[in-house]
Design an enzyme around this catalytic site. Structure first.
Site, short mmCIF file in Angstrom:
data_model
loop_
_atom_site.label_atom_id
_atom_site.label_comp_id
_atom_site.label_asym_id
_atom_site.label_seq_id
_atom_site.Cartn_x
_atom_site.Cartn_y
_atom_site.Cartn_z
N VAL A 44 -29.21 -52.51 16.25
CA VAL A 44 -30.28 -52.82 17.21
C VAL A 44 -31.19 -51.61 17.39
O VAL A 44 -32.42 -51.73 17.37
CB VAL A 44 -29.69 -53.28 18.56
N CYS A 45 -30.59 -50.44 17.51
CA CYS A 45 -31.38 -49.22 17.74
C CYS A 45 -32.24 -48.89 16.52
O CYS A 45 -33.35 -48.35 16.68
CB CYS A 45 -30.47 -48.05 18.07
N THR A 46 -31.76 -49.20 15.34
CA THR A 46 -32.57 -48.98 14.13
C THR A 46 -33.87 -49.77 14.21
O THR A 46 -34.94 -49.25 13.90
CB THR A 46 -31.76 -49.38 12.88
N GLU A 48 -35.29 -50.79 16.98
CA GLU A 48 -36.08 -50.29 18.10
C GLU A 48 -36.88 -49.04 17.73
O GLU A 48 -38.07 -48.93 18.05
CB GLU A 48 -35.16 -49.97 19.28
N LEU A 49 -36.22 -48.10 17.08
CA LEU A 49 -36.90 -46.86 16.70
C LEU A 49 -38.05 -47.15 15.74
O LEU A 49 -39.12 -46.53 15.83
CB LEU A 49 -35.90 -45.89 16.07
#
Length: 219
Positions: A44-46, A48-49
């Site tokens: 998920v963070c991949t 988002e960034l």
């Protein structure tokens, strides 16, 4: 002690992918967004960034600096940035803080004091609460806090919308109603008398004695 809106954002010095920074000095006299991630190489963070990298010009237009933080060493961030480029097509050019000692995460109330002092051996679940967004104003005070669960990707359009509202209401004695977007009508605050409202905003609509609407100033 938990952080609250209108508190001064805690200052810190940290290593980032752009070198060492002092947070308050890095913010300067503008706005900033600090958004955090529980661990590198998480799905998920991949996304988002990469999304944040893709819309970075929108933050630039608003005079807002952006900075990410992950509870992992800076050296790992470089490798993660390669994956982000593959997954999203966007290159992360804004700084990413390395927080291998968990100091910033604890300072910003994203992890409890008893979480330990090292990122080594920790899983994303161990860092589950490190999923927050802080919008900080030119006065270095926290203007907005959003915290998301691990499985829900953040809506960066909403963060931009909120910044539009906060920057507008910082200049004028107005508030923005539910679901407000740039250019739509705003609410005149209770601090403004009817007479002053007429002088400042011209025509306005009285929906209720305590709810007065007018055109967005400057729109």
């Amino acid at each position: 002690m938990s952080l609250r809106i209108n508190q001064t954002a805690p200052d810190f010095t940290a290593d980032t992918t752009k070198g060492q920074i002092n947070f308050h000095e890095w913010i300067g006299d503008g706005w900033a967004v600090l958004f955090s991630h529980p661990k590198n190489f998480t799905p998920v963070c991949t996304t988002e960034l990469g999304t944040m990298a893709g819309i970075a010009p929108e933050f630039d237009k608003r005079g807002v600096k952006i900075i990410g933080i992950s509870v992992d060493p800076v050296a790992d961030h470089g490798k993660w940035k390669e994956d982000i480029k593959i997954a999203t097509g966007h290159s992360v050019d804004y700084p990413l803080i390395g927080d291998k000692d968990l100091k910033v995460a604890k300072l910003y109330d994203m992890l409890p004091d008893d979480a330990g002092s090292s990122s080594e051996g920790r899983t994303p679940a161990d860092n589950a609460t490190v999923r927050s967004v802080y919008v900080i104003g030119p006065d270095k005070k926290i203007k907005l806090i959003l915290t998301y669960p691990m499985t829900t990707g953040r809506n960066f359009d909403e963060i931009l919308r909120a910044i539009d509202s906060m920057q507008l209401t910082a200049k004028h004695q107005v508030a923005t109603p539910a679901n407000w977007k740039q250019g739509e009508d705003v609410i005149i605050t209770a601090a403004v008398s009817n007479e002053d409202a007429k002088a400042r905003f011209g025509d306005y609509e009285t929906v209720l004695p305590y709810l007065r609407k007018t055109k967005q100033p400057g729109a």
